[in-house]
Design a protein around this motif. Structure first.
Motif, PDB file in Angstrom:
ATOM      1  N   ILE A 334       0.830  -1.204   0.000  1.00 14.88           N
ATOM      2  CA  ILE A 334       0.000   0.000   0.000  1.00 14.88           C
ATOM      3  C   ILE A 334       0.868   1.260   0.000  1.00 14.88           C
ATOM      4  CG2 ILE A 334      -0.245   0.188   2.535  1.00 14.88           C
ATOM      5  CD1 ILE A 334      -3.339   0.578   1.888  1.00 14.88           C
ATOM      6  N   VAL A 335       0.357   2.286  -0.654  1.00 11.85           N
ATOM      7  CA  VAL A 335       1.095   3.551  -0.744  1.00 11.85           C
ATOM      8  C   VAL A 335       0.694   4.458   0.411  1.00 11.85           C
ATOM      9  CG1 VAL A 335       1.368   5.653  -2.117  1.00 11.85           C
ATOM     10  CG2 VAL A 335       1.229   3.439  -3.262  1.00 11.85           C
ATOM     11  N   LEU A 336       1.677   5.004   1.112  1.00 12.01           N
ATOM     12  CA  LEU A 336       1.410   6.036   2.116  1.00 12.01           C
ATOM     13  C   LEU A 336       1.976   7.360   1.585  1.00 12.01           C
ATOM     14  CD1 LEU A 336       2.410   4.337   5.535  1.00 12.01           C
ATOM     15  CD2 LEU A 336       0.284   4.128   4.267  1.00 12.01           C
ATOM     16  N   PRO A 337       1.195   8.449   1.700  1.00 14.35           N
ATOM     17  CA  PRO A 337       1.675   9.725   1.164  1.00 14.35           C
ATOM     18  C   PRO A 337       2.675  10.426   2.087  1.00 14.35           C
ATOM     19  CG  PRO A 337      -0.497  10.002   2.106  1.00 14.35           C
ATOM     20  CD  PRO A 337      -0.151   8.543   2.275  1.00 14.35           C
ATOM     21  N   GLN A 338       3.480  11.277   1.495  1.00 13.29           N
ATOM     22  CA  GLN A 338       4.435  12.078   2.274  1.00 13.29           C
ATOM     23  C   GLN A 338       4.622  13.430   1.585  1.00 13.29           C
ATOM     24  OE1 GLN A 338       7.854  10.096   4.016  1.00 13.29           O
ATOM     25  NE2 GLN A 338       9.191  11.605   3.092  1.00 13.29           N
ATOM     26  N   VAL A 339       4.645  14.499   2.386  1.00  8.93           N
ATOM     27  CA  VAL A 339       4.894  15.831   1.823  1.00  8.93           C
ATOM     28  C   VAL A 339       5.953  16.518   2.685  1.00  8.93           C
ATOM     29  CG1 VAL A 339       3.919  18.104   1.266  1.00  8.93           C
ATOM     30  CG2 VAL A 339       2.517  16.070   0.982  1.00  8.93           C
ATOM     31  N   SER A 340       6.984  17.082   2.042  1.00 11.57           N
ATOM     32  CA  SER A 340       8.028  17.787   2.804  1.00 11.57           C
ATOM     33  C   SER A 340       7.871  19.283   2.601  1.00 11.57           C
ATOM     34  CB  SER A 340       9.411  17.387   2.304  1.00 11.57           C
ATOM     35  OG  SER A 340       9.554  16.006   2.402  1.00 11.57           O
ATOM     36  N   THR A 341       7.952  20.024   3.697  1.00 14.80           N
ATOM     37  CA  THR A 341       7.994  21.484   3.602  1.00 14.80           C
ATOM     38  C   THR A 341       9.354  21.921   4.151  1.00 14.80           C
ATOM     39  OG1 THR A 341       7.194  21.893   5.835  1.00 14.80           O
ATOM     40  CG2 THR A 341       5.515  21.583   4.127  1.00 14.80           C
ATOM     41  N   ALA A 342       9.614  23.228   4.093  1.00 11.96           N
ATOM     42  CA  ALA A 342      10.901  23.704   4.621  1.00 11.96           C
ATOM     43  C   ALA A 342      11.020  23.362   6.106  1.00 11.96           C
ATOM     44  CB  ALA A 342      10.996  25.212   4.405  1.00 11.96           C
ATOM     45  N   LYS A 343       9.854  23.291   6.798  1.00  8.59           N
ATOM     46  CA  LYS A 343       9.900  23.127   8.257  1.00  8.59           C
ATOM     47  C   LYS A 343       9.834  21.677   8.720  1.00  8.59           C
ATOM     48  CE  LYS A 343       8.024  27.561   9.621  1.00  8.59           C
ATOM     49  NZ  LYS A 343       6.716  28.131   9.435  1.00  8.59           N
ATOM     50  N   ARG A 344       9.036  20.859   8.015  1.00 14.87           N
ATOM     51  CA  ARG A 344       8.905  19.468   8.492  1.00 14.87           C
ATOM     52  C   ARG A 344       8.401  18.524   7.408  1.00 14.87           C
ATOM     53  NH1 ARG A 344       3.607  18.345  12.102  1.00 14.87           N
ATOM     54  NH2 ARG A 344       4.005  16.322  11.155  1.00 14.87           N
ATOM     55  N   ILE A 345       8.442  17.232   7.760  1.00 13.99           N
ATOM     56  CA  ILE A 345       7.947  16.217   6.818  1.00 13.99           C
ATOM     57  C   ILE A 345       6.619  15.697   7.358  1.00 13.99           C
ATOM     58  CG2 ILE A 345       8.385  13.922   5.843  1.00 13.99           C
ATOM     59  CD1 ILE A 345      11.379  14.502   6.131  1.00 13.99           C
ATOM     60  N   TYR A 346       5.591  15.746   6.530  1.00 14.36           N
ATOM     61  CA  TYR A 346       4.302  15.155   6.909  1.00 14.36           C
ATOM     62  C   TYR A 346       4.236  13.768   6.275  1.00 14.36           C
ATOM     63  CZ  TYR A 346       2.865  19.827   8.265  1.00 14.36           C
ATOM     64  OH  TYR A 346       2.785  21.051   8.877  1.00 14.36           O
ATOM     65  N   SER A 347       3.979  12.747   7.082  1.00 12.71           N
ATOM     66  CA  SER A 347       3.836  11.408   6.502  1.00 12.71           C
ATOM     67  C   SER A 347       2.897  10.593   7.377  1.00 12.71           C
ATOM     68  CB  SER A 347       5.195  10.716   6.397  1.00 12.71           C
ATOM     69  OG  SER A 347       5.497  10.047   7.591  1.00 12.71           O
ATOM     70  N   LEU A 348       2.570   9.396   6.905  1.00 14.92           N
ATOM     71  CA  LEU A 348       1.719   8.511   7.709  1.00 14.92           C
ATOM     72  C   LEU A 348       2.532   7.351   8.271  1.00 14.92           C
ATOM     73  CD1 LEU A 348      -1.591   8.320   5.619  1.00 14.92           C
ATOM     74  CD2 LEU A 348      -1.074   9.767   7.572  1.00 14.92           C
ATOM     75  N   LEU A 349       3.874   7.486   8.245  1.00 15.53           N
ATOM     76  CA  LEU A 349       4.702   6.369   8.707  1.00 15.53           C
ATOM     77  C   LEU A 349       4.466   6.078  10.188  1.00 15.53           C
ATOM     78  CD1 LEU A 349       8.027   7.048   6.754  1.00 15.53           C
ATOM     79  CD2 LEU A 349       6.199   5.420   6.226  1.00 15.53           C
ATOM     80  N   GLY A 350       3.960   7.082  10.907  1.00 13.92           N
ATOM     81  CA  GLY A 350       3.625   6.891  12.318  1.00 13.92           C
ATOM     82  C   GLY A 350       2.522   5.851  12.506  1.00 13.92           C
ATOM     83  N   LEU A 351       1.798   5.553  11.426  1.00 14.53           N
ATOM     84  CA  LEU A 351       0.708   4.572  11.522  1.00 14.53           C
ATOM     85  C   LEU A 351       1.230   3.143  11.722  1.00 14.53           C
ATOM     86  CD1 LEU A 351      -1.852   5.299   8.658  1.00 14.53           C
ATOM     87  CD2 LEU A 351      -2.222   5.408  11.116  1.00 14.53           C
ATOM     88  N   ILE A 352       2.490   2.935  11.312  1.00 14.16           N
ATOM     89  CA  ILE A 352       3.013   1.562  11.252  1.00 14.16           C
ATOM     90  C   ILE A 352       2.901   0.854  12.613  1.00 14.16           C
ATOM     91  CG2 ILE A 352       5.152   0.228  10.875  1.00 14.16           C
ATOM     92  CD1 ILE A 352       5.708   2.202   8.530  1.00 14.16           C
ATOM     93  N   ASP A 353       3.216   1.563  13.679  1.00 12.16           N
ATOM     94  CA  ASP A 353       3.124   0.946  15.010  1.00 12.16           C
ATOM     95  C   ASP A 353       1.682   0.646  15.388  1.00 12.16           C
ATOM     96  OD1 ASP A 353       5.745   0.707  15.501  1.00 12.16           O
ATOM     97  OD2 ASP A 353       5.943   2.634  16.555  1.00 12.16           O
ATOM     98  N   LYS A 354       0.788   1.583  15.058  1.00 12.23           N
ATOM     99  CA  LYS A 354      -0.632   1.375  15.384  1.00 12.23           C
ATOM    100  C   LYS A 354      -1.163   0.170  14.608  1.00 12.23           C
ATOM    101  CE  LYS A 354      -1.566   6.204  16.305  1.00 12.23           C
ATOM    102  NZ  LYS A 354      -2.097   7.437  15.809  1.00 12.23           N
ATOM    103  N   LEU A 355      -0.702  -0.002  13.386  1.00 12.67           N
ATOM    104  CA  LEU A 355      -1.194  -1.109  12.550  1.00 12.67           C
ATOM    105  C   LEU A 355      -0.685  -2.451  13.076  1.00 12.67           C
ATOM    106  CD1 LEU A 355      -0.890   0.506   9.010  1.00 12.67           C
ATOM    107  CD2 LEU A 355      -2.973   0.055  10.328  1.00 12.67           C
ATOM    108  N   LYS A 356       0.498  -2.434  13.652  1.00 13.87           N
ATOM    109  CA  LYS A 356       1.075  -3.677  14.198  1.00 13.87           C
ATOM    110  C   LYS A 356       0.132  -4.249  15.257  1.00 13.87           C
ATOM    111  CE  LYS A 356       5.378  -5.605  15.633  1.00 13.87           C
ATOM    112  NZ  LYS A 356       6.723  -5.439  16.047  1.00 13.87           N
ATOM    113  N   ALA A 357      -0.421  -3.344  16.063  1.00 14.17           N
ATOM    114  CA  ALA A 357      -1.336  -3.784  17.116  1.00 14.17           C
ATOM    115  C   ALA A 357      -2.602  -4.395  16.526  1.00 14.17           C
ATOM    116  CB  ALA A 357      -1.675  -2.594  18.005  1.00 14.17           C
TER     117      ALA A 357
END
Ligand SMILES: C[S@@+](CC[C@H](N)C(=O)[O-])C[C@H]1O[C@@H](n2cnc3c(N)ncnc32)[C@H](O)[C@@H]1O
Length: 389
Positions: A334-357
């Motif tokens: 599955i594809v997870l989106p990611q967008v980088s700005t000058a200040k930070r990276i927005y992504s859904l990689l934080g979901l990986i731990d929640k999905l493990k549960a």
């Protein structure tokens, strides 16, 4: 045993994962510059090129020369090889790996002429495939200089990607919606193969035949993933929240089945991925391969926090819902989106731990994939689903 070189396209990490998933019996060694090598007793290059989305060319090593070969001798050997292939060779020669004296096509042609024979050559970038695909008589040679052993390997092309066929599926299918960000068919094929290859590992008894795995794309859009799965002989389910996409994907699959004379089953329905209607699924799903909604293609920085909050909710809801239709040990790509700005990276990689549960275990590090100039980039993730008791 013969030695082969395999040249991957732009998405090297994804191409490599695809190769390893489908051909785990051939461990790859990285030679740099998108080039890898493996050994095999049989020449499977034609099969590999039509199966895999990430391979541009395959070469078979035809001669190995020692470190101390002179430039003149090497040129003579290449010319002798070309003349063995044809009285009037039509050829191209390229080199890869540092430490070789550059040898030009013109130089080779001149020596062939000195031998009293005619020859023609064509200029070809190593990464180009269009030129050769329909020219059976063309001979493409590659020399590779192995830094550690000092040996020089001469290889001849055995298979080249049929770029016209990939373009046909991308451009000629009846329904397209480029605003939605359709996946390139080659990327879709790689995602399907990665899921299928890893699924087979756990289902060896029943998976001698690929069509025993059932694939589902719950955000099917124009059906690119479904089409590539059908090309691999898989039966497919697809769904989308947009009725036009549902009709369009049905049309695209009918077109594909007719065009390629495929005998696969498909069911495509209107559905919200986060609230699946179980009555539509008569069989469990073995492979869930999807590029979900990734948010707007050109979001403003100020909107990103909210967009990603919404996406996280939708992805979590969808994964929760998928659990009821997946077979145990199903594979999810599955594809997870990611967008980088000058200040930070927005992504859904934080979901990986929640999905493990919830029983979804990430198997390899997410593979980044980005189209040139795209604001929203993608992380392609591979999970195995373990049903929780
Ligand atoms: C990025 S597109 C998929 C494109 C597709 N991979 C292709 O190559 O054509 C995402 C799709 O998800 C659909 N979608 C958005 N939210 C959805 C939801 N909650 N349930 C099902 N489909 C949804 C959109 O209508 C859109 O067609």
């Amino acid at each position: 045993m013969s030695k082969f070189f395999i040249l991957f396209g732009n998405t090297v990490a994804l191409s490599k994962l695809e190769f390893e998933a489908i051909y785990p019996q051939f461990p790859l060694t990285d030679l740099g510059d998108h080039l890898f090598t493996f050994t095999s007793a049989v020449d499977l290059s034609k099969e590999m090129i039509s199966t895999l989305g990430g391979v541009v060319k395959i070469f078979k090593v035809v001669a190995e020369f020692e470190q101390n070969i002179t430039d003149q001798k090497l040129i003579e050997e290449i010319v002798a090889f070309l003349l063995k292939q044809s009285d009037e060779p039509y050829f191209t020669f390229s080199q890869i790996g540092k430490g070789q004296r550059s040898i030009s096509n013109a130089e080779l042609k001149a020596l062939i002429k000195e031998n009293g024979k005619k020859a023609r050559y064509f200029a070809s970038q190593l990464s180009e495939s269009a030129l050769l695909s329909h020219q059976d008589k063309a001979i493409e040679l590659l020399s590779y200089h192995h830094q550690e052993t000092g040996k020089l390997l001469l290889a001849q092309i055995t298979a080249v990607q049929d770029i016209d066929d990939w373009t046909k599926r991308d451009r000629q299918k009846p329904y397209a919606d480029r605003k939605k960000g359709m996946l390139p068919p080659k990327v879709a094929r790689m995602m399907v193969n990665i899921a299928l290859g890893f699924w087979r590992e756990n289902n060896l008894n029943k998976a001698t035949n690929t069509d025993q795995a059932l694939l589902y794309d719950p955000f099917c859009g124009t059906g690119t993933i479904l089409l590539e799965a059908a090309m691999r002989g898989l039966n497919v389910y697809g769904s989308d929240l947009d009725q036009e996409a549902v009709f369009g994907s049905r049309d695209n699959l009918s077109w594909l089945k007719q065009e390629y004379k495929l005998n696969v089953k498909d069911q495509i329905f209107y559905m919200d991925a986060s609230h699946l209607d179980l009555s539509q699924f008569t069989n469990q799903v073995d492979l869930l391969v999807s590029e979900p909604f990734l948010g707007r293609q050109t979001p403003d920085d100020s909107e990103l926090a909210n967009i990603f909050k919404g996406l996280e909710k939708m992805y979590l809801g969808s994964f929760k819902s998928f659990a009821s239709i997946l077979s145990n040990k199903a594979m999810i790509v599955i594809v997870l989106p990611q967008v980088s700005t000058a200040k930070r990276i927005y992504s859904l990689l934080g979901l990986i731990d929640k999905l493990k549960a919830k029983g979804y275990n990430l198997l390899v590090d997410p593979v980044p994939y980005a189209r040139e100039g795209a604001r929203v980039t993608r992380q392609i993730c591979l999970f195995r689903f373990n049903r929780q008791t």
